[in-house]
Design a protein around this motif. Structure first.
Motif, PDB file in Angstrom:
ATOM      1  N   THR A  10       0.834  -1.203   0.000  1.00 49.53           N
ATOM      2  CA  THR A  10       0.000   0.000   0.000  1.00 49.53           C
ATOM      3  C   THR A  10       0.866   1.250   0.000  1.00 49.53           C
ATOM      4  O   THR A  10       0.631   2.191  -0.760  1.00 49.53           O
ATOM      5  CB  THR A  10      -0.945  -0.002   1.223  1.00 49.53           C
ATOM      6  OG1 THR A  10      -1.776  -1.163   1.149  1.00 49.53           O
ATOM      7  CG2 THR A  10      -1.802   1.243   1.264  1.00 49.53           C
ATOM      8  N   PHE A  11       1.884   1.254   0.853  1.00 49.54           N
ATOM      9  CA  PHE A  11       2.799   2.395   0.910  1.00 49.54           C
ATOM     10  C   PHE A  11       3.501   2.589  -0.436  1.00 49.54           C
ATOM     11  O   PHE A  11       3.548   3.693  -0.978  1.00 49.54           O
ATOM     12  CB  PHE A  11       3.831   2.209   2.025  1.00 49.54           C
ATOM     13  CG  PHE A  11       4.874   3.289   2.056  1.00 49.54           C
ATOM     14  CD1 PHE A  11       4.563   4.559   2.509  1.00 49.54           C
ATOM     15  CD2 PHE A  11       6.169   3.039   1.624  1.00 49.54           C
ATOM     16  CE1 PHE A  11       5.521   5.566   2.529  1.00 49.54           C
ATOM     17  CE2 PHE A  11       7.132   4.037   1.639  1.00 49.54           C
ATOM     18  CZ  PHE A  11       6.803   5.305   2.091  1.00 49.54           C
ATOM     19  N   GLY A  12       4.065   1.516  -0.989  1.00 51.96           N
ATOM     20  CA  GLY A  12       4.771   1.604  -2.266  1.00 51.96           C
ATOM     21  C   GLY A  12       3.871   2.103  -3.379  1.00 51.96           C
ATOM     22  O   GLY A  12       4.261   2.946  -4.191  1.00 51.96           O
ATOM     23  N   ALA A  16       2.573   6.896  -6.480  1.00 51.37           N
ATOM     24  CA  ALA A  16       1.913   7.479  -7.651  1.00 51.37           C
ATOM     25  C   ALA A  16       1.057   8.692  -7.280  1.00 51.37           C
ATOM     26  O   ALA A  16       0.797   9.553  -8.125  1.00 51.37           O
ATOM     27  CB  ALA A  16       1.067   6.432  -8.353  1.00 51.37           C
ATOM     28  N   ASP A  17       0.626   8.766  -6.020  1.00 55.09           N
ATOM     29  CA  ASP A  17      -0.226   9.872  -5.566  1.00 55.09           C
ATOM     30  C   ASP A  17       0.553  11.005  -4.913  1.00 55.09           C
ATOM     31  O   ASP A  17      -0.026  12.044  -4.599  1.00 55.09           O
ATOM     32  CB  ASP A  17      -1.272   9.347  -4.577  1.00 55.09           C
ATOM     33  CG  ASP A  17      -2.167   8.302  -5.204  1.00 55.09           C
ATOM     34  OD1 ASP A  17      -2.518   8.468  -6.392  1.00 55.09           O
ATOM     35  OD2 ASP A  17      -2.504   7.315  -4.520  1.00 55.09           O
ATOM     36  N   ASP A  45       8.659   1.432 -13.361  1.00 57.86           N
ATOM     37  CA  ASP A  45       8.240   2.170 -14.553  1.00 57.86           C
ATOM     38  C   ASP A  45       6.887   2.856 -14.377  1.00 57.86           C
ATOM     39  O   ASP A  45       6.740   4.034 -14.699  1.00 57.86           O
ATOM     40  CB  ASP A  45       8.166   1.238 -15.767  1.00 57.86           C
ATOM     41  CG  ASP A  45       9.524   0.696 -16.193  1.00 57.86           C
ATOM     42  OD1 ASP A  45      10.565   1.247 -15.787  1.00 57.86           O
ATOM     43  OD2 ASP A  45       9.533  -0.291 -16.951  1.00 57.86           O
ATOM     44  N   ASP A  46       5.901   2.131 -13.880  1.00 51.83           N
ATOM     45  CA  ASP A  46       4.547   2.699 -13.767  1.00 51.83           C
ATOM     46  C   ASP A  46       4.476   3.814 -12.731  1.00 51.83           C
ATOM     47  O   ASP A  46       3.800   4.824 -12.946  1.00 51.83           O
ATOM     48  CB  ASP A  46       3.500   1.618 -13.491  1.00 51.83           C
ATOM     49  CG  ASP A  46       3.764   0.839 -12.211  1.00 51.83           C
ATOM     50  OD1 ASP A  46       4.908   0.839 -11.702  1.00 51.83           O
ATOM     51  OD2 ASP A  46       2.815   0.200 -11.706  1.00 51.83           O
ATOM     52  N   LEU A  47       5.172   3.665 -11.636  1.00 54.29           N
ATOM     53  CA  LEU A  47       5.161   4.717 -10.615  1.00 54.29           C
ATOM     54  C   LEU A  47       5.873   5.966 -11.117  1.00 54.29           C
ATOM     55  O   LEU A  47       5.434   7.085 -10.865  1.00 54.29           O
ATOM     56  CB  LEU A  47       5.798   4.226  -9.320  1.00 54.29           C
ATOM     57  CG  LEU A  47       5.046   3.113  -8.592  1.00 54.29           C
ATOM     58  CD1 LEU A  47       5.838   2.649  -7.375  1.00 54.29           C
ATOM     59  CD2 LEU A  47       3.663   3.568  -8.194  1.00 54.29           C
ATOM     60  N   ALA A  50       3.679   8.065 -13.431  1.00 55.50           N
ATOM     61  CA  ALA A  50       2.748   8.939 -12.701  1.00 55.50           C
ATOM     62  C   ALA A  50       3.460  10.190 -12.205  1.00 55.50           C
ATOM     63  O   ALA A  50       2.916  11.295 -12.281  1.00 55.50           O
ATOM     64  CB  ALA A  50       2.117   8.175 -11.536  1.00 55.50           C
ATOM     65  N   SER A  51       4.676  10.043 -11.715  1.00 56.11           N
ATOM     66  CA  SER A  51       5.443  11.205 -11.253  1.00 56.11           C
ATOM     67  C   SER A  51       5.790  12.125 -12.414  1.00 56.11           C
ATOM     68  O   SER A  51       5.696  13.352 -12.301  1.00 56.11           O
ATOM     69  CB  SER A  51       6.741  10.749 -10.566  1.00 56.11           C
ATOM     70  OG  SER A  51       6.461  10.037  -9.394  1.00 56.11           O
TER      71      SER A  51
END
Length: 152
Positions: A10-12, A16-17, A45-47, A50-51
C-alpha cells in the motif's frame, strides 16, 4: 508496530499519488530549454510515469529501478544511464537530494553533482540514511538551480 507485506504494498503504491515539489515542474521546464534531462529513479516504470506526468516534462532518458534491476545506491542505474546517454561521466551533471542514494555513488563514478538540500538548517537526514559526500554545488531548491544555470 511492524508493517506487513500488504502495508508495504500500500505504501509503495501510494508513490503514484505523491505530489511533486512545488518548484520542480517550472525549474525542470526551464532547464530542459537548455539541457537534455535524464532521471535515475528508485521507482518502477509505472510509478515513475505517474510522477513524470505531474512534472509535465518529457525526460530525454529514464532509468528506473525496474529497468536497472537494482535500487540506488547500487551503481547499476548510473551505469545503465551512461550506456544510454553515450557520454563520459565528466560530461554529465547529477542533481539529487539524497547524499546516500545519489551523491555517494555518483561521486564514486566520477560525476559532478549538485545537492538539492531541501533540509538546510534542519537536524537529521530526513527520509534517507545519513551519508558523507562532497557535492560540487549545493542549492536549497530546484528554482535556485534553474536560476543559476539558465540565463534570464
Amino acid at each position: 508496530m511492524a508493517c506487513s507485506r500488504r502495508c508495504w504494498a500500500t505504501f509503495g503504491g501510494s508513490v503514484a499519488d505523491w505530489p511533486a515539489f512545488p518548484d520542480s515542474a517550472a525549474a525542470l521546464a526551464a532547464l530542459h530549454e537548455r539541457f537534455k534531462l535524464g532521471v535515475i529513479t528508485n521507482c518502477d516504470d509505472d510509478l515513475f510515469a505517474a510522477s513524470q506526468a505531474k512534472l509535465g516534462v518529457e525526460f530525454d532518458w529514464v532509468v528506473t529501478a525496474q529497468q536497472a534491476k537494482r535500487y540506488k545506491p547500487n551503481p547499476r542505474g548510473f551505469e545503465l544511464m551512461f550506456e544510454r546517454v553515450g557520454l563520459p561521466p565528466a560530461r554529465i551533471l547529477h542533481v539529487a537530494q539524497s547524499l546516500f542514494h545519489d551523491h555517494v555513488p555518483a561521486k564514486r563514478l566520477g560525476l559532478s553533482t549538485v545537492w538539492v538540500n531541501r533540509r538546510a538548517g534542519r537536524a537529521g537526514s530526513g527520509a534517507t540514511p545519513p551519508a558523507e559526500a562532497a557535492p560540487d554545488l549545493v542549492v536549497p531548491d530546484m528554482t535556485s538551480l534553474a536560476a543559476a544555470a539558465v540565463p534570464a
